[in-house]
Scaffold this active site. Structure first.
Site, PDB file in Angstrom:
ATOM      1  N   TRP A 298       0.840  -1.202   0.000  1.00  0.00           N
ATOM      2  CA  TRP A 298       0.000   0.000   0.000  1.00  0.00           C
ATOM      3  C   TRP A 298       0.870   1.245   0.000  1.00  0.00           C
ATOM      4  CZ3 TRP A 298      -4.310  -1.240  -1.879  1.00  0.00           C
ATOM      5  CH2 TRP A 298      -4.950  -2.432  -1.535  1.00  0.00           C
TER       6      TRP A 298
ATOM      7  N   ASP B 218      -1.868   6.710   6.513  1.00  0.00           N
ATOM      8  CA  ASP B 218      -2.877   5.767   6.036  1.00  0.00           C
ATOM      9  C   ASP B 218      -3.150   4.815   7.198  1.00  0.00           C
ATOM     10  OD1 ASP B 218      -4.289   3.658   4.944  1.00  0.00           O
ATOM     11  OD2 ASP B 218      -2.880   3.258   3.307  1.00  0.00           O
TER      12      ASP B 218
ATOM     13  N   LYS C 235     -11.896  -2.215   6.680  1.00  0.00           N
ATOM     14  CA  LYS C 235     -11.062  -3.109   7.472  1.00  0.00           C
ATOM     15  C   LYS C 235     -11.557  -3.116   8.925  1.00  0.00           C
ATOM     16  CE  LYS C 235      -8.524  -3.374   3.737  1.00  0.00           C
ATOM     17  NZ  LYS C 235      -7.494  -2.442   3.398  1.00  0.00           N
TER      18      LYS C 235
HETATM   19  C1  LIG Z   1      -6.912  -1.936   2.033  1.00  0.00           C
HETATM   20  C2  LIG Z   1      -5.907  -0.890   2.207  1.00  0.00           C
HETATM   21  C3  LIG Z   1      -5.802   0.183   1.302  1.00  0.00           C
HETATM   22  C4  LIG Z   1      -6.686   0.311   0.086  1.00  0.00           C
HETATM   23  O1  LIG Z   1      -7.913   0.768   0.473  1.00  0.00           O
HETATM   24  P1  LIG Z   1      -9.112   0.912  -0.571  1.00  0.00           P
HETATM   25  O2  LIG Z   1     -10.162   1.557   0.273  1.00  0.00           O
HETATM   26  O3  LIG Z   1      -9.432  -0.489  -0.985  1.00  0.00           O
HETATM   27  O4  LIG Z   1      -8.677   1.728  -1.701  1.00  0.00           O
HETATM   28  C5  LIG Z   1      -4.855   1.147   1.552  1.00  0.00           C
HETATM   29  N1  LIG Z   1      -4.053   1.072   2.612  1.00  0.00           N
HETATM   30  C6  LIG Z   1      -4.113   0.058   3.500  1.00  0.00           C
HETATM   31  C7  LIG Z   1      -3.190   0.047   4.673  1.00  0.00           C
HETATM   32  C8  LIG Z   1      -5.045  -0.951   3.319  1.00  0.00           C
HETATM   33  O5  LIG Z   1      -5.116  -1.963   4.196  1.00  0.00           O
END
Ligand SMILES: *Cc1c(COP(=O)(O)O)cnc(C)c1O
Length: 356
Positions: free
Chosen positions: A99, A166, A190
């Site tokens: 990511w 993030d 998540k």
């Molecule tokens: C799943 C995830 C993403 C991507 O997120 P989307 O909402 O599917 O675009 C980005 N960063 C992390 C740490 C993730 O676990």
């Protein structure tokens, strides 16, 4: 029978959250309408989004000067929205997994990117330490929990420049000192809600400093001015987030969540360490409380498929590791009950007896 859901995302939600959402889908608070068929500008939905923002602020103790936004596009869209709004010349990134790499790729479209630390040399099984954050960069971007590799930055680091995080897969898993961050963002699917909504916590004074034109929908200021209502936001996913936040608050807030998460992860990591058939992939200091990654001990390598089947027979799903790591990954987000973790540990012990 309800399954033990170890999926990485979209992932488990608390039973109360699903029950209450089912009610609101049929009839929101007895108003005679579904949450899915009301105007986003009406008072009933306004009350939903207001309470969701208020619970974000309360649970995370968000100081003055920050806004909480609900957008579409996933965390993946934030990979470009962050540099669009903040990157004038140069940004610093910590490369801790897939990511982070995707975020870096987008930032390079807007300026130069200084990758100040990386754990690519060891298939991202640790969080780099001892790196320098350049003071002349516009911001420093981190991924607090690396969902695929099972590593996590568990403290709020000090950064001399605005810190952008993030937190897709560990938001609300522990108390966070929001004042140390400029932006915190994540996809909800998540640890917070279903797919379809992205949260952004943004410090307003960071905006308006780049000279480029920003398309209306990609400009954080649009969504601040419009209270996330420039166009209809993902109303139903926001409602599910609200139910999750109510559930967290009822359980005692983020200190309680952290305690539960530490307890669950400990049980599983202890078993991985003890059980001769398995081994963990993440370095001990860096390992995640949310995604526990492990593989078969090389001596038992051919048993990998058998163990997955063994777990499936025991009503477990989502235990297969991401293809870039292999082996197994048990995602044990906030909503994962300790009994499901114990069920997995029992399965590992039974499997060991069968094969030792
Ligand atoms: C799943 C995830 C993403 C991507 O997120 P989307 O909402 O599917 O675009 C980005 N960063 C992390 C740490 C993730 O676990």
């Amino acid at each position: 029978m309800k399954k033990h859901n170890f999926s990485a995302g979209p992932s488990i939600l608390a039973p109360e959250v699903i029950d209450n959402t089912a009610k609101a889908v049929k009839d929101l608070n007895g108003i005679g309408l579904s949450i899915m068929e009301i105007s986003h500008r009406g008072k009933d939905f306004q009350a939903v989004i207001d309470e969701t923002v208020a619970l974000f602020k309360e649970l995370l103790n968000i100081p003055q000067g920050y806004h909480v936004l609900f957008l579409g596009g996933g965390a993946s869209m934030q990979f470009c929205m962050v540099p669009y709004n903040l990157l004038a010349l140069k940004a610093a990134y910590l490369e801790t997994g897939s990511w982070a790499k995707k975020a870096i790729k987008e930032a390079k479209l807007f300026g130069s990117v200084d990758v100040v630390g990386s754990s690519a040399d060891n298939n991202f099984n640790y969080i780099p330490r001892g790196y320098m954050i350049p003071e002349d960069a516009d911001y420093f971007h981190i991924t607090t929990n690396n969902t695929i590799f099972g590593t996590q930055i568990k403290e709020d680091i000090d950064s001399p420049i605005p810190l952008v995080a993030d937190m897709s897969s560990d938001i609300f898993s522990r108390p966070v000192d929001v004042s140390k961050y400029g932006i915190i963002y994540g996809g909800a699917q998540k640890n917070l809600g279903p797919a379809g909504v992205t949260f952004v916590i943004v410090r307003e004074d960071l905006l308006g400093k780049v000279s480029r034109q920003i398309p209306t929908m990609l400009d954080y200021r649009t969504h601040i001015e419009q209270g996330s209502m420039f166009n209809p936001p993902p109303c139903l996913p926001i409602y599910v987030c609200l139910e999750t936040l109510r559930w967290i608050k009822n359980l005692g807030g983020l200190e309680k969540m952290q305690q539960r998460n530490e307890e669950k992860a400990q049980i599983l990591y202890d078993e991985i360490e003890r059980n001769n058939l398995f081994e963990g992939t993440a370095e001990e200091l860096s390992r995640s409380l949310m995604n526990v990654c492990f593989v078969m001990n090389p001596d038992y390598k051919d048993l990998e498929k058998d163990f997955l089947e063994f777990a499936t027979e025991r009503n477990m799903i989502g235990v297969k590791g991401h293809r870039s790591v292999g082996g197994f990954r048990a995602s044990i987000y906030n909503a994962m009950p300790i009994d499901s973790v114990k069920a997995l540990v029992d399965a590992m012990q039974e499997f060991e007896k069968k094969h030792a």
